[in-house]
Design an enzyme around this catalytic site. Sequence first.
Site, PDB file in Angstrom:
ATOM      1  N   GLY A 150       3.775   0.453  -1.164  1.00 34.81           N
ATOM      2  CA  GLY A 150       3.127   0.938   0.172  1.00 34.81           C
ATOM      3  C   GLY A 150       3.902   2.089   0.526  1.00 34.81           C
ATOM      4  N   SER A 151       3.257   3.326   0.561  1.00 34.20           N
ATOM      5  CA  SER A 151       3.768   4.584   1.282  1.00 34.20           C
ATOM      6  C   SER A 151       2.852   5.671   1.183  1.00 34.20           C
ATOM      7  CB  SER A 151       4.996   4.958   0.171  1.00 34.20           C
ATOM      8  OG  SER A 151       4.286   4.777  -1.303  1.00 34.20           O
ATOM      9  N   ARG A 152       3.236   6.838   1.306  1.00 32.43           N
ATOM     10  CA  ARG A 152       2.441   8.157   1.504  1.00 32.43           C
ATOM     11  C   ARG A 152       2.947   9.247   0.797  1.00 32.43           C
ATOM     12  NH1 ARG A 152       1.504  10.044   7.616  1.00 32.43           N
ATOM     13  NH2 ARG A 152       2.102  12.084   7.017  1.00 32.43           N
TER      14      ARG A 152
ATOM     15  N   ILE B 126       6.779   9.882   1.033  1.00 29.44           N
ATOM     16  CA  ILE B 126       7.525   9.126   2.641  1.00 29.44           C
ATOM     17  C   ILE B 126       7.314   7.784   2.162  1.00 29.44           C
ATOM     18  CG2 ILE B 126       6.622   8.998   4.855  1.00 29.44           C
ATOM     19  CD1 ILE B 126       5.136  11.724   4.471  1.00 29.44           C
TER      20      ILE B 126
ATOM     21  N   MET C 197      -0.999   4.995   0.192  1.00 28.67           N
ATOM     22  CA  MET C 197      -1.082   4.026  -0.947  1.00 28.67           C
ATOM     23  C   MET C 197      -0.624   2.552  -0.279  1.00 28.67           C
ATOM     24  SD  MET C 197       1.449   6.172  -3.667  1.00 28.67           S
ATOM     25  CE  MET C 197       2.327   6.895  -2.379  1.00 28.67           C
TER      26      MET C 197
END
Length: 217
Positions: free
Chosen positions: A184-186, A154, A96
């Site tokens: 912002g991440s996953r 994450i 993301m």
Amino acid sequence: MKLHRESKGTITVATLLFIILGALAIYFLKIWSLLIIMPLLVVYSLVFWFFRVPDRNILDHRENVIAPVDGKVVMIKEVEEDEFIKGKAIQVSIFMSPLNVHICRYPVSGKVIYKKYHPGKYLVAWHEKSSTENERTTVAVETLTHHKVVFRQIAGYVARRIVFYCNEGDHAKAGHEFGFIKFGSRMDVFLPLDTEIICKIGDITKGGLDVIAKLKD
């Protein structure tokens, strides 16, 4: 536009900073203050955009695995999942950007049977080791098809706050919210080896809407 409940603190701080910096710019720069105020206004608007909650028609699913977040599929591979499955699984990872909707949704329907928060590093979210070394949460659901599916929020280099609202014993419903990650991440999803993977690397996903895989019924 509806805003997420996690936006309150961030928007309050952003509003105060915008007012203070804007007032200082007007006081010291007069007409030239627009050179400061306009970029500030863009950043201020992006904060609201980040916390938006889009209206989505979430359907009922049994064997379908739904994209848990908006983003881009960056990894599909067979891995060892050592925390809960303790064996081989297919990992599907979705990255993301700060411009994506950051609501985290259940990828499958069933019962929450495991949850755990892990403190950790803040490697960039697309780094392969971020799945095991970064700050993260792990949730496992026993699905309606009697599979065990694990998914993981994450934190990335920018994202420094993960929240998840589910508890063991909760009913999970595919496409419905269970958490949120800021900036912002996953998300990683770990699926049984016989799962039919429908998405491919590079696909752009819409959380709660797009089917990324199908479990054997």
